[in-house]
Scaffold this motif. Sequence first.
Motif, short mmCIF file in Angstrom:
data_model
loop_
_atom_site.label_atom_id
_atom_site.label_comp_id
_atom_site.label_asym_id
_atom_site.label_seq_id
_atom_site.Cartn_x
_atom_site.Cartn_y
_atom_site.Cartn_z
N ASP A 21 0.81 -1.22 0.00
CA ASP A 21 0.00 0.00 0.00
C ASP A 21 0.84 1.27 0.00
O ASP A 21 0.29 2.38 0.14
CB ASP A 21 -0.92 0.01 1.23
N LEU A 22 2.17 1.15 -0.15
CA LEU A 22 3.03 2.34 -0.15
C LEU A 22 2.79 3.17 -1.40
O LEU A 22 2.64 2.62 -2.51
CB LEU A 22 4.49 1.94 -0.07
N ASP A 23 2.79 4.48 -1.25
CA ASP A 23 2.65 5.36 -2.41
C ASP A 23 3.99 5.94 -2.85
O ASP A 23 4.06 6.76 -3.75
CB ASP A 23 1.66 6.50 -2.11
N ARG A 24 5.06 5.52 -2.22
CA ARG A 24 6.40 5.95 -2.59
C ARG A 24 7.38 4.86 -2.16
O ARG A 24 7.07 4.02 -1.31
CB ARG A 24 6.78 7.25 -1.89
N GLU A 25 8.55 4.85 -2.77
CA GLU A 25 9.57 3.87 -2.41
C GLU A 25 10.27 4.29 -1.13
O GLU A 25 10.57 5.47 -0.92
CB GLU A 25 10.59 3.73 -3.54
N GLN A 66 8.60 -5.36 -4.31
CA GLN A 66 7.76 -5.64 -3.14
C GLN A 66 8.49 -6.48 -2.08
O GLN A 66 7.87 -6.91 -1.10
CB GLN A 66 6.48 -6.37 -3.58
#
Length: 835
Positions: free
Chosen positions: A256-260, A278
């Motif tokens: 669910d991350l919107d950035r690395e 991932q």
Amino acid sequence: MVAEGSGVPTQPPLAGSGLPQDARVVIIGGGICGASALYHLAHEGWTDALLIEKAELTSGSTWHAAGQVTHSVSSYALAEFRRYACELYASLEAESGVATSWHRSGSLRVAYNAEEVDWLRAQLGAAEYVGNALEWVDPARISELHPFYATDGMLGAVHTPDDGHVDPAGAANAMVRAARNLGAAVSRRNRVLGIRRRRDGSFDVDTERGTVHAEHVVNAAGCYAHRVARMVGLDVPIANVLHTYLLTEPVPEFADLDRELPVVRDDYVSGYLRQEQQSGLIGIYEQTGAEAVWHDGDGPDWSLENPLFDADFDRVGLWLARAFERMPVLEPLGIKQVICGAISYPPDGEPLLGPSGVPNFWQMVGVQVGIADGPGLGRELARWMVHGTTGVSVRAYDARRFGYIDRADIMSYGRIKGAEDHQYRHQTPLPGLERPAARPYRTTGLYGRLHSKGAVFTQIYGWERPKWFPAAAGLPQEDMVSFRHTGWFDTVAEECRAVRERVGILDATAFAKFDLVGPDAAAVLDHLTTNTVPGVGRIGLTYLLTPTGRVESELTVTRLAADHLYLVSAAAGEGKDREFFETHWPDGANAELVSRSMELGVLNVTGPEARRLLSRVTAADLGNDAFGWLRGKLINVAGVPDVRALRVGFTGELGWELHLPVEDLVTVYDALWEAGEPLGVADAGNHALDSLRMEKRYCTSRELTHDVNPDEAGLHRFVKTGKGGFVGRDALLARRALAGSGEEPYRWRLAYLAVEADHADVHAADGVYADGRAVGLVTSGAYGFHCRQSLAFAYLAPEHAEPGTALQVRVVGELCPARVLGEAVHDPTNTRLRA
């Protein structure tokens, strides 16, 4: 980026090309370093370059690299290289059409103790001067940037938002493709069998597909570097050390991350952790038991391709457990891939770059972080080859700096020291930290005497030189290192006081020493150096310049006879200084350059009582009329004949350097000590020498680098352009004309600074500021114990280098007031030297 589950490069191989009969440059090795050399030579206009690879491109160490680049570094050169690497990788795909998968993830380098904080905050100066984004953040901010990383016990971190990682194979292939688009060539599946040097200095490179005639050859052979160097009679002391990293199964929390997430470098883990798509990626640099491979014989077998090894989890297990402790979301997961591959490590951790000792055979080897530094190293090598100079000083990477190692020891020394360097990769690099493996290596009989007196030693070009004498203060015989003033501070103050007020003895054996002899000796030196040749019995200071008019080396010249000149320079410069003489030797000159570095030791007798002390062990007339300042004679000392007594020194006090056979050092030292005890004689070490020379405003090779010219370094009085031609004279005059016309002003000037920093010494790469803006960097600094003042040298923008200018210096992260000085703080008129 690592290919999921494949263990092989993700980029398709480039098609090979035919083998030309001739090339200006042949580059051996198709990893990131060879690719960078080809790319940058092509961009500098040398498009008739050929890269030869025995297998597929990147099939050595490059393909299994983790591919990371960070701006968290402690030197000007590395700060430049890392900025350039990130910029290049971000643009390379568009230039070449080859995917590189550059990810700008940012990084954190975390700190748990005060020493780590000092080191990381000290990086701010170089970053701000170069223009790299680097900020100090607290644990709360660390958690915002990386919510899965445990911050308990942390004091903070440096955050470098422009860091990233790249697919190593893609990056190398992209550089090769871009170079080929400019006209360069590649020959794959073609092993180099031998290299033969022609009488004119060019090379015949024999390969499985034929012979190529080349003007230049570049050794960029990675783990095979030693085998290639042997083809021209050279040795490369490297270790191929195993580095392990592993990939976990997919991490559900990453979905669910919107950035690395930023890469985290953590000395507690002794490695790095990052998000890889991932999955989690964990890399370990174990601090004990590092394993080197292929060290029997000349190195790895030619047949190897994409070699990997079984991971030793007993060796890395402690650090792996700590990684799970710091990033607990990874602990429940399985390990889906383990990469354990060999990486080349040099003895001191720095790459070997540039001239090799064989003309036109260049080295770009021992690069253990090739993805991060390969672009910058390749750029500077190309500039060096094409233009004769680099844009950034790479003197610390001189490929000839291990000339002190006996050939019989090359493989064992490289294996021991290279493995040691791997183990130090995640230990805080405190100033003066000594690495003990394979030491002592080069000693004289005096080493045993001084060791028995409690000396702690440092190593200079293989020589053990006393660093300080804790036993004199009743302290244990062990070193103390820190960014801040530490346990040696008061003891070294006493050593300095002895030299300033009484007399001290210093072992100064670690110098490069040459005899230049023959009827044309003076003419040869006049042709090569900037100053006039001194008369018989006189001593002078002179400089070697590059053909482009920049500083190559500093020489002390003593004329012992009309046909005998004795030359002394920095110990680590022995190989490059000899190569300079050989390269620029005037045709037909009847003279010979003979190395005396191993034969002659040096004792420095210095201080107000130096004359009285030395007169007790010699019958020579030491009076000012008979033996004045900057004079040299052969005298008998303590029964040892023909000692080369030079009335010079690096402390700023009355004194003599005694150059004598190494086997007689103990005899003369013991006699001096016995005669000097009534005078209060004391031993002094390298820490004291650094303080004393800073008070006298004496430069070292850290100030005199090949990216500055003598005008920028303040050496005008030693450069006699009116005496006739010398190497670099025309280029220097042309540069002066440009600066004088305002067409191309000087970039910087060397300034001498007083710094209000009583808590810590000033160190190289500390930033210098004017009105809150970085305007320069410190080259070296020390505390002046006699003047009770921190002192530093720094290259500054010229408008800020005027005496009296108020500045600030960032010392271990703190901005401290400073001012530019106009003269030495100790004896600026040389009255004490002339006493």
